[in-house]
Structure formats: structure tokens, C-alpha cells
Scaffold this active site. Structure first.
Site, mmCIF file in Angstrom:
data_model
loop_
_atom_site.group_PDB
_atom_site.id
_atom_site.type_symbol
_atom_site.label_atom_id
_atom_site.label_comp_id
_atom_site.label_asym_id
_atom_site.label_seq_id
_atom_site.Cartn_x
_atom_site.Cartn_y
_atom_site.Cartn_z
ATOM 1 N N PRO A 1 47.845 74.824 61.014
ATOM 2 C CG PRO A 1 48.771 76.233 59.401
ATOM 3 C CD PRO A 1 48.679 76.012 60.897
ATOM 4 C CB CYS A 2 47.980 69.604 60.226
ATOM 5 S SG CYS A 2 46.267 69.416 60.732
#
Length: 168
Positions: free
Chosen positions: A135-136
Site C-alpha cells: 500500500p504505497c
């Protein structure tokens, strides 16, 4: 050269989502591109025969659909990562950010033992070929600004708002 299996599915939230995997695990996710562009980028990272095959991606697609419906908070499908040791450190830190929460680039840099490498953390985020799963989008600027996102700031904001509304 191995085989890379890919498929796509439609999502009301992100339109068309592309997913690819090798025998080791999921190696690519994209939702802001054409099939041709996705395959070109995929070949650069994972040279080999590209085979359209939904069965080989069934578990990843199932988890992505659940995530996009607010029913999944953490992915557990096997991954086939390609990146530098530093990038892999960053990505490992990203998967530890709780659903619906954010961390700053600086906090990630500190957590991996490179407190001044916040710009390099941003670059590693940009090289993440598994958005959502890694989850950047949960990484923001220290001042609360959204920073960058390869799929666009509007999508990043939508993802963050979506997670906050489903975090309970």
C-alpha cells in the site's frame, strides 16, 4: 525466462484492474493503463512468455475484489518481488502500515534504519509494481500533504478516504 500469467477484471472503483503472477506469486497490479501498456511494463520486469490466464490469478483477483469492496484489510497472497534490497526494505515497511492509516516518507525512512532517505523512500514507492497489495498510497508527506502517486493524486485521495470509511 519463465511464464507470466495475467488477467484483468472490472471494478466500479478503479475501472479495469490488471493482475499478473509468476509461479512464485503476484508480480504486478495496475489500474490506470491499457492492457498493452501493462504488458510492456510487465515484460520489462519479468521477461518471459505472457499468458492470459485468470485461473492462475484467481486468489489475487479475489483478494483485490474484496479489498475494493471494503471487505479485506490485509492481503496474504504470495508475492514475486523484483527490486533492489533497499526497495524491498521499503515495501516490507509499507505492508505494516495499518489499513486506514498513513505514515510519512520520513517515518518509513526511520523505520528501516535510513532516517535521511525519505526521498529514496519516495522513489521506492514509485517503483512499487504491486499497488494496493503493497500500500504505497498510505505514504504521505510529513506536513500532511499527499505527496506523489503513480496512479494520480485523485486516486490516492480516493483510496485513503475509502480506507478511512471502511477502517472500523
Amino acid at each position: 525466462m519463465g511464464k507470466v500469467y495475467y488477467t484483468s477484471f472490472d471494478s466500479p472503483f478503479l475501472k479495469k484492474v490488471f493482475v499478473a503472477s509468476t509461479e512464485k506469486g503476484v508480480c504486478g497490479v495496475n489500474f490506470r493503463t491499457s492492457e498493452k501498456t501493462f504488458l510492456t511494463e510487465l515484460r520489462e520486469r519479468f521477461p518471459g512468455e505472457m499468458i492470459r490466464n485468470g485461473r492462475k490469478n484467481r486468489e489475487a483477483v479475489s483478494q483485490l475484489k474484496k479489498y475494493l469492496n471494503g471487505q479485506l484489510k490485509k492481503f496474504n497472497c504470495p508475492l514475486a518481488l523484483k527490486g533492489t534490497p533497499f526497495e524491498k526494505k521499503v515495501w516490507s515497511a509499507l505492508v505494516k502500515i495499518p489499513y486506514g492509516r498513513t505514515r510519512s516518507y520520513k517515518e518509513i525512512a526511520q523505520s528501516i534504519g535510513h532516517p535521511k532517505a525519505f526521498r529514496a523512500v519516495g522513489n521506492a514507492n514509485g517503483n512499487n509494481f504491486l499497488p494496493l497489495i503493497i500500500p504505497c498510497h498510505r505514504v504521505i508527506e510529513s506536513n500532511g500533504g499527499l505527496g506523489g502517486f503513480g496512479h494520480g493524486i485523485k486516486i490516492k485521495k480516493r483510496l485513503l478516504d475509502f480506507e478511512k470509511s471502511h477502517a472500523l
